[in-house]
Design an enzyme around this catalytic site. Structure first.
Site, PDB file in Angstrom:
ATOM      1  N   ASP A  13       0.835  -1.215   0.000  1.00 56.05           N
ATOM      2  CA  ASP A  13       0.000   0.000   0.000  1.00 56.05           C
ATOM      3  C   ASP A  13       0.863   1.256   0.000  1.00 56.05           C
ATOM      4  O   ASP A  13       1.973   1.267   0.530  1.00 56.05           O
ATOM      5  CB  ASP A  13      -0.925  -0.023   1.234  1.00 56.05           C
ATOM      6  CG  ASP A  13      -2.065   0.964   1.108  1.00 56.05           C
ATOM      7  OD1 ASP A  13      -2.390   1.372  -0.029  1.00 56.05           O
ATOM      8  OD2 ASP A  13      -2.640   1.342   2.147  1.00 56.05           O
ATOM      9  N   GLY A  14       0.319   2.313  -0.581  1.00 53.62           N
ATOM     10  CA  GLY A  14       0.981   3.615  -0.545  1.00 53.62           C
ATOM     11  C   GLY A  14       1.474   4.124  -1.899  1.00 53.62           C
ATOM     12  O   GLY A  14       2.136   5.156  -1.968  1.00 53.62           O
ATOM     13  N   HIS A  30       2.097   3.260  -9.014  1.00 50.56           N
ATOM     14  CA  HIS A  30       1.890   1.825  -9.268  1.00 50.56           C
ATOM     15  C   HIS A  30       3.058   1.263 -10.090  1.00 50.56           C
ATOM     16  O   HIS A  30       3.548   0.170  -9.818  1.00 50.56           O
ATOM     17  CB  HIS A  30       0.573   1.598 -10.025  1.00 50.56           C
ATOM     18  CG  HIS A  30      -0.645   2.018  -9.248  1.00 50.56           C
ATOM     19  ND1 HIS A  30      -0.841   1.677  -7.933  1.00 50.56           N
ATOM     20  CD2 HIS A  30      -1.735   2.743  -9.602  1.00 50.56           C
ATOM     21  CE1 HIS A  30      -1.999   2.177  -7.519  1.00 50.56           C
ATOM     22  NE2 HIS A  30      -2.560   2.837  -8.513  1.00 50.56           N
ATOM     23  N   SER A  59     -10.977  -6.892  -4.090  1.00 48.27           N
ATOM     24  CA  SER A  59     -12.364  -6.889  -4.595  1.00 48.27           C
ATOM     25  C   SER A  59     -12.905  -5.463  -4.601  1.00 48.27           C
ATOM     26  O   SER A  59     -13.650  -5.071  -5.500  1.00 48.27           O
ATOM     27  CB  SER A  59     -13.280  -7.708  -3.670  1.00 48.27           C
ATOM     28  OG  SER A  59     -12.755  -8.970  -3.388  1.00 48.27           O
ATOM     29  N   LEU A 124      10.552 -20.645  -4.963  1.00 48.55           N
ATOM     30  CA  LEU A 124       9.564 -19.801  -4.283  1.00 48.55           C
ATOM     31  C   LEU A 124       8.169 -19.957  -4.896  1.00 48.55           C
ATOM     32  O   LEU A 124       8.018 -19.951  -6.115  1.00 48.55           O
ATOM     33  CB  LEU A 124      10.005 -18.329  -4.403  1.00 48.55           C
ATOM     34  CG  LEU A 124       9.033 -17.281  -3.872  1.00 48.55           C
ATOM     35  CD1 LEU A 124       8.953 -17.321  -2.348  1.00 48.55           C
ATOM     36  CD2 LEU A 124       9.440 -15.877  -4.325  1.00 48.55           C
ATOM     37  N   ARG A 187      -4.690  -1.871   8.997  1.00 50.55           N
ATOM     38  CA  ARG A 187      -5.911  -2.652   8.803  1.00 50.55           C
ATOM     39  C   ARG A 187      -5.657  -3.759   7.778  1.00 50.55           C
ATOM     40  O   ARG A 187      -4.660  -3.731   7.061  1.00 50.55           O
ATOM     41  CB  ARG A 187      -7.069  -1.747   8.360  1.00 50.55           C
ATOM     42  CG  ARG A 187      -6.767  -0.886   7.142  1.00 50.55           C
ATOM     43  CD  ARG A 187      -7.987  -0.042   6.725  1.00 50.55           C
ATOM     44  NE  ARG A 187      -7.668   0.877   5.661  1.00 50.55           N
ATOM     45  CZ  ARG A 187      -7.585   2.207   5.803  1.00 50.55           C
ATOM     46  NH1 ARG A 187      -7.807   2.777   6.975  1.00 50.55           N
ATOM     47  NH2 ARG A 187      -7.295   2.972   4.759  1.00 50.55           N
ATOM     48  N   SER A 189      -8.017  -4.729   5.397  1.00 48.12           N
ATOM     49  CA  SER A 189      -8.649  -4.401   4.112  1.00 48.12           C
ATOM     50  C   SER A 189      -9.079  -5.635   3.308  1.00 48.12           C
ATOM     51  O   SER A 189      -8.829  -5.721   2.101  1.00 48.12           O
ATOM     52  CB  SER A 189      -7.713  -3.520   3.263  1.00 48.12           C
ATOM     53  OG  SER A 189      -7.439  -2.307   3.926  1.00 48.12           O
TER      54      SER A 189
HETATM   55  C1  IPE Z   1      -5.463  -2.740  -0.011  1.00 49.43           C
HETATM   56  O1  IPE Z   1      -5.142  -1.410  -0.182  1.00 49.43           O
HETATM   57  C2  IPE Z   1      -5.444  -3.458  -1.324  1.00 49.43           C
HETATM   58  C3  IPE Z   1      -4.156  -3.553  -1.980  1.00 49.43           C
HETATM   59  C4  IPE Z   1      -2.992  -3.104  -1.579  1.00 49.43           C
HETATM   60  C5  IPE Z   1      -4.170  -4.270  -3.220  1.00 49.43           C
HETATM   61  P1  IPE Z   1      -6.246  -0.268  -0.281  1.00 49.43           P
HETATM   62  O2  IPE Z   1      -5.519   1.004  -0.462  1.00 49.43           O
HETATM   63  O3  IPE Z   1      -7.249  -0.625  -1.311  1.00 49.43           O
HETATM   64  O4  IPE Z   1      -6.932  -0.349   1.159  1.00 49.43           O
HETATM   65  P2  IPE Z   1      -7.870   0.687   1.919  1.00 49.43           P
HETATM   66  O5  IPE Z   1      -8.982   1.025   0.972  1.00 49.43           O
HETATM   67  O6  IPE Z   1      -7.058   1.882   2.247  1.00 49.43           O
HETATM   68  O7  IPE Z   1      -8.327  -0.025   3.137  1.00 49.43           O
HETATM   69  C1  IPE Z   2      -1.806   0.151  -3.324  1.00 55.98           C
HETATM   70  O1  IPE Z   2      -1.549   1.513  -3.343  1.00 55.98           O
HETATM   71  C2  IPE Z   2      -2.006  -0.421  -4.700  1.00 55.98           C
HETATM   72  C3  IPE Z   2      -3.395  -0.823  -5.003  1.00 55.98           C
HETATM   73  C4  IPE Z   2      -4.388  -0.789  -4.178  1.00 55.98           C
HETATM   74  C5  IPE Z   2      -3.641  -1.292  -6.344  1.00 55.98           C
HETATM   75  P1  IPE Z   2      -2.711   2.582  -3.324  1.00 55.98           P
HETATM   76  O2  IPE Z   2      -3.111   2.870  -4.725  1.00 55.98           O
HETATM   77  O3  IPE Z   2      -3.813   2.148  -2.432  1.00 55.98           O
HETATM   78  O4  IPE Z   2      -1.955   3.821  -2.710  1.00 55.98           O
HETATM   79  P2  IPE Z   2      -2.533   4.875  -1.660  1.00 55.98           P
HETATM   80  O5  IPE Z   2      -3.024   4.109  -0.474  1.00 55.98           O
HETATM   81  O6  IPE Z   2      -3.630   5.615  -2.355  1.00 55.98           O
HETATM   82  O7  IPE Z   2      -1.351   5.733  -1.339  1.00 55.98           O
HETATM   83 MG    MG Z   3      -4.143   2.413  -0.430  1.00 56.52          MG
END
Ligand code: IPE
Ligand code: IPE
Ligand code: MG
Length: 242
Positions: A13-14, A30, A59, A124, A187, A189
């Site tokens: 995430d991030g 990404h 999802s 792996l 979390r 998620s």
């Molecule tokens: C969780 O991240 C899903 C993935 C990293 C693929 P999200 O960015 O979608 O999660 P929430 O919405 O902040 O909980």
């Molecule tokens: C996780 O990064 C990648 C996916 C959910 C596909 P985010 O796109 O959720 O990045 P933030 O949380 O908005 O920074």
């Molecule tokens: Mg995110």
């Protein structure tokens, strides 16, 4: 390294915030995130970790703006086209979990091909959770068992935790020992809800595109120091290991 996890599961995430900080479109985050994916795979191969599960698309991520969803689909297609041969050469077995029938046809074909190509590799196990949700997983497992009961091949009285586990994604793999989430949120998620029951949780403030070998090793070090009790007392666990 001593006391390594057999299975590491990561919420990557991030990406969006990484891009926003640099005044770039979310997509740039990404794209950059792919480098961290490569890096973590290399670390797992080096440390001889058995399973790495990466959450790539949930999802719920289908609810993002259509442009972002489309850009992600294109990125998955591109990544599969460019990376699969190298994964195969490194003896990595690639599997996807999730509702793949929602994906563009080209992506579904590439996924099937990649899984077939790497099926007999015994290095792996790399699992990509895409269009995946823990609730989806449990619901599809319930449906599988219900169908068996209906067909008369399974008795209602025989349904138990082991049977449900067998019907879930990751059925034949050890459960995740270490859960990592980057990006600062604490979390799950809707990631592996059932399978994470006894995983050690590790939350990192680092945004996924900045996550590197050092950051991954810090997570492994944190894991190595933990006492896993599985409901028992600390004394019982020490007795067993001494
Ligand atoms: C969780 O991240 C899903 C993935 C990293 C693929 P999200 O960015 O979608 O999660 P929430 O919405 O902040 O909980
Ligand atoms: C996780 O990064 C990648 C996916 C959910 C596909 P985010 O796109 O959720 O990045 P933030 O949380 O908005 O920074
Ligand atoms: Mg995110």
């Amino acid at each position: 390294m001593a006391n390594l996890p057999r299975h590491v599961a990561i919420i990557m995430d991030g990406n969006g915030r990484w891009a926003k900080k640099r005044f770039l479109p979310r997509f740039a985050g990404h794209q950059k995130g792919i480098e961290s994916v490569r890096c973590v795979i290399r670390c797992c191969v080096k440390q001889k970790i058995e399973v790495l599960t990466l959450f790539a698309f949930s999802s719920e991520n289908w609810h993002r703006p259509i442009q972002e969803v489309n850009a992600l689909m294109k990125l998955f297609i591109k990544a599969l086209q460019s990376e699969v041969d190298e994964l195969n050469e490194n003896n990595i077995r690639l599997c996807f979990i999730g509702a793949r029938n929602g994906f563009p046809e080209q992506l579904q074909i590439l996924i099937d091909k990649a899984e077939k190509l790497t099926l007999n590799n015994n290095g792996l196990n790399l699992i990509i959770a895409a269009s995946y949700g823990g609730r989806w997983d449990i619901a599809q497992a319930a449906k599988t068992l219900a169908a068996q009961v209906q067909a008369g091949t399974l008795q209602l009285a025989d349904i138990n935790e082991a049977k449900l586990s067998q019907a879930l994604s990751l059925a034949n793999l050890p459960a995740p020992d270490l859960f990592i989430r980057t990006g600062g949120e604490q979390r799950i998620s809707n990631f592996l809800l059932w399978q994470l029951a006894y995983a050690e949780m590790y939350f990192s403030e680092t945004l996924w595109p900045d996550f590197n070998e050092k950051a991954f090793e810090s997570a492994l070090e944190s894991f190595a120091k933990r006492q896993r009790r599985f409901g028992r007392t600390g004394d019982q666990v020490e007795e067993k290991t001494s």
